[in-house]
Scaffold this motif. Structure first.
Motif, mmCIF file in Angstrom:
data_model
loop_
_atom_site.group_PDB
_atom_site.id
_atom_site.type_symbol
_atom_site.label_atom_id
_atom_site.label_comp_id
_atom_site.label_asym_id
_atom_site.label_seq_id
_atom_site.Cartn_x
_atom_site.Cartn_y
_atom_site.Cartn_z
ATOM 1 N N VAL A 239 0.858 -1.180 0.000
ATOM 2 C CA VAL A 239 0.000 0.000 0.000
ATOM 3 C C VAL A 239 0.895 1.232 0.000
ATOM 4 O O VAL A 239 1.781 1.366 0.856
ATOM 5 C CB VAL A 239 -0.924 0.026 1.235
ATOM 6 C CG1 VAL A 239 -1.856 1.246 1.167
ATOM 7 C CG2 VAL A 239 -1.731 -1.256 1.321
ATOM 8 N N TYR A 240 0.666 2.112 -0.945
ATOM 9 C CA TYR A 240 1.486 3.316 -0.953
ATOM 10 C C TYR A 240 0.695 4.523 -1.441
ATOM 11 O O TYR A 240 -0.297 4.390 -2.155
ATOM 12 C CB TYR A 240 2.779 3.133 -1.741
ATOM 13 C CG TYR A 240 2.685 2.859 -3.217
ATOM 14 C CD1 TYR A 240 2.633 3.905 -4.139
ATOM 15 C CD2 TYR A 240 2.715 1.564 -3.705
ATOM 16 C CE1 TYR A 240 2.599 3.656 -5.504
ATOM 17 C CE2 TYR A 240 2.688 1.304 -5.060
ATOM 18 C CZ TYR A 240 2.632 2.357 -5.959
ATOM 19 O OH TYR A 240 2.603 2.105 -7.311
ATOM 20 N N ASP A 241 1.187 5.675 -1.005
ATOM 21 C CA ASP A 241 0.572 6.936 -1.383
ATOM 22 C C ASP A 241 0.895 7.245 -2.843
ATOM 23 O O ASP A 241 1.990 6.937 -3.319
ATOM 24 C CB ASP A 241 1.106 8.051 -0.478
ATOM 25 C CG ASP A 241 0.300 9.332 -0.618
ATOM 26 O OD1 ASP A 241 0.434 9.990 -1.657
ATOM 27 O OD2 ASP A 241 -0.456 9.660 0.316
ATOM 28 N N ALA A 242 -0.035 7.865 -3.530
ATOM 29 C CA ALA A 242 0.177 8.201 -4.938
ATOM 30 C C ALA A 242 1.382 9.107 -5.134
ATOM 31 O O ALA A 242 1.940 9.175 -6.236
ATOM 32 C CB ALA A 242 -1.074 8.863 -5.513
ATOM 33 N N ASP A 243 1.832 9.793 -4.089
ATOM 34 C CA ASP A 243 3.023 10.638 -4.186
ATOM 35 C C ASP A 243 4.273 9.827 -4.509
ATOM 36 O O ASP A 243 5.281 10.382 -4.962
ATOM 37 C CB ASP A 243 3.266 11.387 -2.871
ATOM 38 C CG ASP A 243 2.235 12.480 -2.634
ATOM 39 O OD1 ASP A 243 1.544 12.856 -3.602
ATOM 40 O OD2 ASP A 243 2.119 12.950 -1.491
ATOM 41 N N TYR A 244 4.233 8.514 -4.254
ATOM 42 C CA TYR A 244 5.406 7.666 -4.484
ATOM 43 C C TYR A 244 5.878 7.732 -5.928
ATOM 44 O O TYR A 244 7.082 7.771 -6.201
ATOM 45 C CB TYR A 244 5.055 6.220 -4.112
ATOM 46 C CG TYR A 244 6.150 5.209 -4.364
ATOM 47 C CD1 TYR A 244 7.218 5.083 -3.483
ATOM 48 C CD2 TYR A 244 6.097 4.363 -5.471
ATOM 49 C CE1 TYR A 244 8.211 4.134 -3.706
ATOM 50 C CE2 TYR A 244 7.084 3.427 -5.702
ATOM 51 C CZ TYR A 244 8.134 3.315 -4.815
ATOM 52 O OH TYR A 244 9.116 2.385 -5.041
#
Length: 386
Positions: A239-244
């Motif tokens: 799970v990761y933030d779209a900022d990645y």
């Protein structure tokens, strides 16, 4: 091309060595330290398509994703690789981020990537311990994970079974040339001859190239990860933030950070990620670790109070245009490169090895290798880059 010297026993070098040995080459793998002990040992093991925009890197990622299960199935001792096709979920927490994520996912779907938007209820069911403050979430079922050291050592074992020789404690200090062509390498403990040399030294590829007499603008970019104590099942996807995606694509030297949260089979939870261009400075910075933890808690507030048992950092092979370097060096016949993957080296290793093998054997690779060529401006700029 019967004899090939592969410089670097990380996952890229291991994958290349195995493919070349299986193709009938006489392969010698050299590493200045221990196999998979540097960049590979400090990765999260991501095999991702979710973070790559349509283009050559995504094409290579899709090839690699197809190949990884086949490669692991062919390794009798691949259990240590811990292949886990758990999928990934990318989350946006703002309206602006949601619009960008939806547009990004739509472009990926057009390029053949499975990307399904989840509504609030579906996201809550998929990740019950995650934040509910979500503007958009996209599920990428093709994303997977491996245990990096286990995968690399399995590949090396496969290479050795196919006839390759692994020599550790062999640091390359120069080239052996004849008639303008490389015919081997000099190490501190003697010469190693070959009809071809593959530079797969990761963040040190630029330094190795310089020792061999050519320029290769591959530099280290540092990243850090926090590791929690083992926990009951808490995080079920990557799970990761779209900022990645923006952090990966940025060329800025200062800290780039975004929330990345995933579990391992041992029950620990990995919290990332950061990117900094600090040379080979390997000091852990508390301020960087604080930023990582704070951003991870935005995605998983339920992790507040969970003990962190360790932190680690590693160097990734950075290229200014964010594309790998795969192919022959036009400045020194017989020298080849397989490097520049930055943080995607684990995932791209299987595809990279297949492309390099085909190029070296004069075959058409599974993807167009032209974008990865060595003589492009980002890799071999006209002027020395400060």
């Amino acid at each position: 091309m019967a004899r090939v010297v592969v410089v670097g026993a990380g996952i890229a070098g291991a994958a290349c060595a195995r493919e070349l040995a299986l193709a009938g080459c006489e392969v010698t793998v050299l590493d200045r330290a221990r196999p998979a002990a540097a960049t590979t040992a400090h990765g999260e093991g991501n095999v991702l398509v979710s973070d790559k925009e349509p283009g050559p890197e995504l094409d290579l990622a899709k090839l690699s994703l197809r190949l990884w299960p086949q490669v692991l199935d062919a390794l009798p001792d691949a259990g240590g690789a811990e292949w886990d096709p758990k999928g990934g979920i990318v989350v946006a927490t703002t309206g602006e981020g949601a619009a960008a994520l939806r547009a990004f996912a739509a472009a990926q779907r057009d390029a053949g990537v499975a990307a399904e938007e989840l509504d609030a209820a579906a996201f809550a069911q998929a990740e019950p311990h995650a934040t509910r403050d979500v503007a958009a979430a996209v599920h990428y079922p093709q994303d997977a994970q491996v245990q990096p050291v286990g995968a690399a050592t399995g590949l090396l074992a496969g290479a050795v079974r196919a006839g390759a020789v692994l020599e550790t404690g062999r640091e390359v200090v120069g080239a052996v040339t004849r008639g303008g062509r490389i015919t081997g390498v000099r190490t501190a403990t003697g010469l190693v001859e070959g009809d071809a040399v593959v530079n797969a030294a990761g963040p040190w590829s630029g330094e190795v190239a310089a020792r061999l007499g050519v320029r290769l603008d591959v530099r280290p970019r540092r990243g850090e990860v926090l590791v929690t104590t083992p926990m009951p099942p808490t995080v079920f996807h990557k799970v990761y933030d779209a900022d990645y995606v923006g952090a990966v694509g940025s060329g800025a030297g200062e800290l780039q950070a975004s929330a990345v949260v995933e579990s391992t089979r041992a029950g620990t939870i990995l919290l990332g990620s950061s990117r900094r261009r600090v040379g080979f400075d390997d000091r852990l910075r508390p301020g960087v670790l604080e930023v990582i933890a704070r951003r991870a808690l935005r995605l998983f507030p339920s992790l507040a109070g969970v003990p962190v048992m360790r932190a680690y950092g590693g160097f990734r092979p950075y290229v200014a245009d964010h594309l790998p370097v795969i192919g022959p060096d036009p400045g020194l016949p017989g020298l080849w490169h397989a490097t520049g993957h930055e943080g995607a080296g684990i995932g791209l290793a299987a595809g990279t090895a297949a492309v390099l093998r085909d190029l070296m054997l004069g075959r058409e690779p599974g993807v167009d290798a032209t974008p990865f060529r060595v003589d492009r401006p980002a890799v071999r700029p006209e002027r020395e880059v400060a």
